[in-house]
Design a protein around this motif. Structure first.
Motif, PDB file in Angstrom:
ATOM      1  N   VAL A   7       0.926  -1.149  -0.070  1.00  0.00           N
ATOM      2  CA  VAL A   7       0.096   0.117   0.064  1.00  0.00           C
ATOM      3  C   VAL A   7       0.685   1.331  -0.065  1.00  0.00           C
ATOM      4  CG1 VAL A   7      -1.872  -1.322   1.139  1.00  0.00           C
ATOM      5  CG2 VAL A   7      -0.098  -0.070   2.494  1.00  0.00           C
ATOM      6  N   GLY A   8       2.063   1.048   0.257  1.00  0.00           N
ATOM      7  CA  GLY A   8       3.127   2.201   0.408  1.00  0.00           C
ATOM      8  C   GLY A   8       4.117   1.676   0.758  1.00  0.00           C
ATOM      9  N   ILE A   9       5.138   2.441   1.452  1.00  0.00           N
ATOM     10  CA  ILE A   9       6.294   2.426   2.084  1.00  0.00           C
ATOM     11  C   ILE A   9       6.444   3.178   3.370  1.00  0.00           C
ATOM     12  CG2 ILE A   9       7.481   1.395   0.123  1.00  0.00           C
ATOM     13  CD1 ILE A   9       8.636   4.633   1.316  1.00  0.00           C
ATOM     14  N   CYS A  10       7.347   2.622   4.256  1.00  0.00           N
ATOM     15  CA  CYS A  10       7.692   3.242   5.426  1.00  0.00           C
ATOM     16  C   CYS A  10       8.803   3.996   5.282  1.00  0.00           C
ATOM     17  CB  CYS A  10       7.748   2.393   6.678  1.00  0.00           C
ATOM     18  SG  CYS A  10       6.296   1.643   6.789  1.00  0.00           S
ATOM     19  N   CYS A  11       9.355   5.242   6.093  1.00  0.00           N
ATOM     20  CA  CYS A  11      10.478   5.824   6.053  1.00  0.00           C
ATOM     21  C   CYS A  11      10.939   6.082   7.602  1.00  0.00           C
ATOM     22  CB  CYS A  11      10.731   6.989   5.223  1.00  0.00           C
ATOM     23  SG  CYS A  11      10.623   6.793   3.479  1.00  0.00           S
ATOM     24  N   ALA A  12      12.049   6.035   7.939  1.00  0.00           N
ATOM     25  CA  ALA A  12      12.515   6.291   9.343  1.00  0.00           C
ATOM     26  C   ALA A  12      12.834   7.801   9.643  1.00  0.00           C
ATOM     27  CB  ALA A  12      13.660   5.598   9.612  1.00  0.00           C
ATOM     28  N   LYS A  13      13.152   8.704   8.697  1.00  0.00           N
ATOM     29  CA  LYS A  13      13.329   9.913   8.535  1.00  0.00           C
ATOM     30  C   LYS A  13      12.797  10.960   7.563  1.00  0.00           C
ATOM     31  CE  LYS A  13      16.927   9.585  11.929  1.00  0.00           C
ATOM     32  NZ  LYS A  13      16.743  10.357  13.216  1.00  0.00           N
ATOM     33  N   GLY A  63       2.074   7.123  -0.880  1.00  0.00           N
ATOM     34  CA  GLY A  63       1.887   6.241   0.605  1.00  0.00           C
ATOM     35  C   GLY A  63       2.915   6.150   1.296  1.00  0.00           C
ATOM     36  N   ILE A  64       3.585   7.100   1.526  1.00  0.00           N
ATOM     37  CA  ILE A  64       4.864   7.125   2.788  1.00  0.00           C
ATOM     38  C   ILE A  64       4.293   7.224   4.145  1.00  0.00           C
ATOM     39  CG2 ILE A  64       6.905   8.275   3.407  1.00  0.00           C
ATOM     40  CD1 ILE A  64       7.277   8.905   0.411  1.00  0.00           C
ATOM     41  N   LEU A  65       4.727   6.509   4.927  1.00  0.00           N
ATOM     42  CA  LEU A  65       4.484   6.488   6.306  1.00  0.00           C
ATOM     43  C   LEU A  65       5.735   6.789   7.162  1.00  0.00           C
ATOM     44  CD1 LEU A  65       3.279   6.109   9.379  1.00  0.00           C
ATOM     45  CD2 LEU A  65       3.336   3.596   8.752  1.00  0.00           C
ATOM     46  N   ASN A 115       5.084  19.691   2.966  1.00  0.00           N
ATOM     47  CA  ASN A 115       5.669  19.411   1.858  1.00  0.00           C
ATOM     48  C   ASN A 115       5.338  18.184   1.028  1.00  0.00           C
ATOM     49  OD1 ASN A 115       6.273  22.339   1.899  1.00  0.00           O
ATOM     50  ND2 ASN A 115       8.582  21.654   2.226  1.00  0.00           N
ATOM     51  N   VAL A 116       5.502  17.067   1.813  1.00  0.00           N
ATOM     52  CA  VAL A 116       5.558  15.578   1.188  1.00  0.00           C
ATOM     53  C   VAL A 116       3.750  15.325   1.237  1.00  0.00           C
ATOM     54  CG1 VAL A 116       5.824  13.329   1.687  1.00  0.00           C
ATOM     55  CG2 VAL A 116       7.487  14.872   2.304  1.00  0.00           C
ATOM     56  N   ALA A 117       2.949  15.762   2.284  1.00  0.00           N
ATOM     57  CA  ALA A 117       1.811  15.574   2.369  1.00  0.00           C
ATOM     58  C   ALA A 117       0.771  16.201   1.126  1.00  0.00           C
ATOM     59  CB  ALA A 117       1.116  15.796   3.783  1.00  0.00           C
ATOM     60  N   ALA A 118       1.260  17.442   0.700  1.00  0.00           N
ATOM     61  CA  ALA A 118       0.644  18.199  -0.306  1.00  0.00           C
ATOM     62  C   ALA A 118       0.938  17.633  -1.638  1.00  0.00           C
ATOM     63  CB  ALA A 118       1.521  19.511  -0.517  1.00  0.00           C
ATOM     64  N   VAL A 119       1.692  16.462  -1.872  1.00  0.00           N
ATOM     65  CA  VAL A 119       1.932  15.736  -3.349  1.00  0.00           C
ATOM     66  C   VAL A 119       1.471  14.311  -2.839  1.00  0.00           C
ATOM     67  CG1 VAL A 119       3.455  17.228  -4.040  1.00  0.00           C
ATOM     68  CG2 VAL A 119       4.215  15.328  -2.936  1.00  0.00           C
ATOM     69  N   ASP A 120       1.353  13.979  -1.674  1.00  0.00           N
ATOM     70  CA  ASP A 120       1.135  12.418  -1.438  1.00  0.00           C
ATOM     71  C   ASP A 120      -0.058  12.292  -0.389  1.00  0.00           C
ATOM     72  OD1 ASP A 120       0.854   9.800  -0.577  1.00  0.00           O
ATOM     73  OD2 ASP A 120       3.278   9.694   0.143  1.00  0.00           O
ATOM     74  N   THR A 121      -1.365  12.313  -0.841  1.00  0.00           N
ATOM     75  CA  THR A 121      -2.596  12.356   0.039  1.00  0.00           C
ATOM     76  C   THR A 121      -2.568  10.962   0.883  1.00  0.00           C
ATOM     77  OG1 THR A 121      -3.791  11.246  -1.783  1.00  0.00           O
ATOM     78  CG2 THR A 121      -4.008  13.658  -1.754  1.00  0.00           C
ATOM     79  N   GLY A 122      -1.793  10.051   0.491  1.00  0.00           N
ATOM     80  CA  GLY A 122      -1.676   8.896   1.478  1.00  0.00           C
ATOM     81  C   GLY A 122      -0.679   8.992   2.737  1.00  0.00           C
TER      82      GLY A 122
END
Length: 368
Positions: free
Chosen positions: A62-68, A82-84, A100-107
């Protein structure tokens, strides 16, 4: 020349070698393992690469995770959605960067474990006219981050819900300390204790009238236990794509360890003058040093032992039976894949002895 037979053996060293066939097998095996049971959001702190993230999403993630936040920015700029972001919001500069990230990634989803950053995140989201999905991080026994129990979690959920521009989306409960426990039953017992901390938090939030859509956590070493216990509805395994020495040693023949090694560090012999050892050009700067020693692969050097020999060099005990020549290639399984990958800018993607391409690691050293 890309695609030329034996071209992997002429690469400048040290270099990261990624076997695409093994990588694809691992990605599809994990996707099938969890399909129709839980959502899969693999952790990209392992590979830090948009090309690999795209493969995972194409296989059903459904997306990927990032630590930072730096990782999230780099992968978002490369088109990943779909970044968490799994580390809690804290830095005063983070609300702007998150938005900035949320503006282009609604997920896009971020986590919090304290009320103080929530107001600033809300204000920035409202200023931008966007909505940001927020999870509450729950301490399931690691003690690193997360709220301590149901009362604190409910209060934070209420606070998030009241803030404009934010959407309370669920909870995160990750037990990193379980992932390398040797022995399947011991890992299962540890996960069970952690989920006994997470379940009352979920129940308390729901009883207070707030829906808990996402319950995320888990890792490569605990997938079997997480599926069996059924508390999480989304899993975050990362290292399964590569399978380093730490995971291979801990998981052994368990179902959680049923993945192929796909990542190596390639080196070459640069000195043969000592009697007992030869010297290779992969040292402290080529590998993570927080785990076991790098493990030489293949029949030629598989029984040899590696030791760090300085920043640029490693010592490798001589193989029995035949002399070693200058320039011979030695490939090592990474001791701990995540921080090893972070030392490089690109993967050299191979199929057999053929170099198929060089793929950038966009989020390497994205530590802020």
């Amino acid at each position: 020349m890309i695609g030329e037979p034996n071209s992997r053996f002429r690469l400048p060293t040290p270099a990261l070698i990624l076997d695409e066939a093994a990588l694809d097998t691992n990605i599809h095996h994990m996707a099938e393992r969890v399909r129709d049971q839980v959502a899969l959001r693999p952790h990209a702190k392992t590979h830090k690469c948009a090309w690999i993230a795209a493969k995972q999403i194409a296989a059903g993630a459904v997306g990927i995770c990032c630590a930072k936040i730096g990782e999230a920015e780099a992968l978002s700029a490369a088109g990943v959605r779909g970044i968490l972001l799994t580390s809690p919001v804290a830095d005063p500069a983070m609300p702007k960067r998150l938005c900035n990230v949320a503006a282009v990634d609604t997920g896009f989803v971020c986590v919090v474990d304290h009320r103080d950053p929530v107001g600033a995140l809300s204000a920035e989201a409202c200023r931008r006219g966007i909505r940001v999905n927020v999870l509450i991080d729950v301490d399931v026994g690691l003690g690193r981050t997360g709220v301590s129990g149901p009362e604190q979690a409910v209060a934070l959920a209420e606070h998030v819900q009241r803030c404009e521009g934010l959407v309370f989306a669920g909870v995160q409960g990750y037990g990193g300390h379980w992932q390398h426990i040797a022995g399947f039953q011991k890992r299962c017992d540890a996960v069970r204790i952690g989920m006994e901390r997470l379940s009352p938090v979920v129940d308390a939030i729901r009883t207070s009238g707030y829906p808990v859509g996402i319950i995320t956590g888990g890792g490569t070493g605990t997938v079997a236990a997480d599926l069996d216990l059924g508390v999480l509805n989304e899993l975050q395994p990362g290292s399964y794509v590569f399978m380093d020495v730490q995971y291979s040693d801990a998981l052994g023949d368990d179902d959680d360890g049923a993945f192929d090694t796909s990542l190596w560090v390639s080196s070459q012999v640069v000195s043969v003058n000592a009697d007992a050892i030869v010297t290779v050009d992969a040292g402290l700067k080529a590998f993570a040093t927080d785990g076991p020693m790098p493990r030489p692969a293949g029949a030629r050097f598989g029984a040899s032992t590696y030791m760090f020999f300085g920043d640029e060099h490693g010592a490798l005990t001589r193989p029995a039976g035949s002399p070693v020549s200058l320039g011979e290639r030695v490939e090592f399984v990474a001791p701990h894949c995540d921080p090893t990958v972070d030392r490089y800018d690109a993967y050299h993607v191979v199929r057999g002895d053929r170099l198929m391409g060089i793929v950038p690691i966009e989020a390497a050293r994205a530590s802020r």
